[in-house]
Write an enzyme that holds these catalytic residues in place. Structure first.
Site, PDB file in Angstrom:
ATOM      1  N   CYS A 171       0.804  -1.223   0.000  1.00 19.18           N
ATOM      2  CA  CYS A 171       0.000   0.000   0.000  1.00 19.18           C
ATOM      3  C   CYS A 171       0.836   1.272   0.000  1.00 19.18           C
ATOM      4  O   CYS A 171       0.466   2.255  -0.652  1.00 19.18           O
ATOM      5  CB  CYS A 171      -0.980  -0.025   1.165  1.00 19.18           C
ATOM      6  SG  CYS A 171      -2.167  -1.390   1.043  1.00 19.18           S
ATOM      7  N   VAL A 172       1.941   1.281   0.711  1.00 14.08           N
ATOM      8  CA  VAL A 172       2.814   2.461   0.686  1.00 14.08           C
ATOM      9  C   VAL A 172       3.462   2.602  -0.679  1.00 14.08           C
ATOM     10  O   VAL A 172       3.489   3.681  -1.280  1.00 14.08           O
ATOM     11  CB  VAL A 172       3.878   2.379   1.801  1.00 14.08           C
ATOM     12  CG1 VAL A 172       4.937   3.464   1.615  1.00 14.08           C
ATOM     13  CG2 VAL A 172       3.221   2.511   3.161  1.00 14.08           C
TER      14      VAL A 172
END
Length: 235
Positions: A171-172
């Site tokens: 997700c990052v």
């Protein structure tokens, strides 16, 4: 020699070799800090920050939360926008045609963060949002995919995003990739990004720094937030 020590040694050797290759081919350029930053905290919600969950990550209590607290304090005293991103789903029955999980449930146990259990997807109370800060719910890995994030940032004249959270490998990373694609200067705050698997943070941050964002230390990011907030020239 411990496993962690061996892994660090192997990664450092790989990074040294990869750096030579990348720099020889023109990679690892700098995107730099802009004049109007925003802080994007990705999935720093209880299902990821507290123990006992499928998504629980490492180094949360001793490193990531304290670092994000410093960034939040700098944003709040200087009036920079803050977006807290979390993930949850309304329909977690994978056989229901109305499910909002898409096909992601075929890879990871996203059904555990159902909307009816806010105690799981609520932002960690140690970095709890204050009035005026956005809480954005996403359905996919990237905080930009299918959300209003880019429009919100542009409406606030943001040109630089400082990204923290979990995970470095998913997700990052995808948020940083999409952030650059959307035209924002992308900064990954080194000490404030985590994962579950040994080596995942180090490898992803190295590769992200080569291609999609500048990986900057927490101290430099706090200094930048304070400097730009006072109207001084940012580096």
């Amino acid at each position: 020699m411990s496993f962690d020590t061996e892994l660090d040694a192997a990664l450092n050797a790989a990074f040294a070799q990869a750096t030579e290759l990348y720099q020889g081919r023109g990679f690892q350029r700098r995107v730099g800090f802009g004049s109007r930053p925003a802080l994007i905290n990705v999935d720093l919600a209880n299902a990821w920050t507290r123990p006992g969950n499928p998504f629980t990550c490492e180094n949360i209590d001793d490193q990531i939360i304290p670092g994000v607290q410093q960034l939040l304090a700098a944003c709040r005293r200087n009036g920079h926008p803050v977006v807290h991103v979390t993930t949850c789903y309304q329909v977690t029955d994978e056989k229901d045609a109305a499910t909002d999980m898409g096909l992601w449930h075929k890879k990871i146990p996203i059904e555990v963060v159902e909307q009816g259990k806010p105690e799981l997807w609520a932002i960690d109370s140690r970095i709890e949002p204050v009035a005026g800060e956005q809480v954005l719910i996403k359905k996919r890995a990237s905080a930009f995919h299918g959300t209003y994030l880019a429009g919100f940032l542009r409406a606030n004249n943001v040109d630089t995003i400082l990204v923290t959270g979990v995970t470095a490998s998913a997700c990052v990373r995808t948020t940083l990739c999409d952030g650059l694609a959307e035209g924002f200067r992308t900064i990954a705050v080194k000490e404030c990004i985590g994962d579950r698997v040994p080596g995942a943070v180090a490898w992803n941050l190295f590769d992200i720094d080569a291609k999609f964002a500048d990986v900057e230390p927490l101290s430099r990011c706090v200094e930048y937030l304070d400097t730009v907030g006072r109207g001084k020239a940012a580096a």
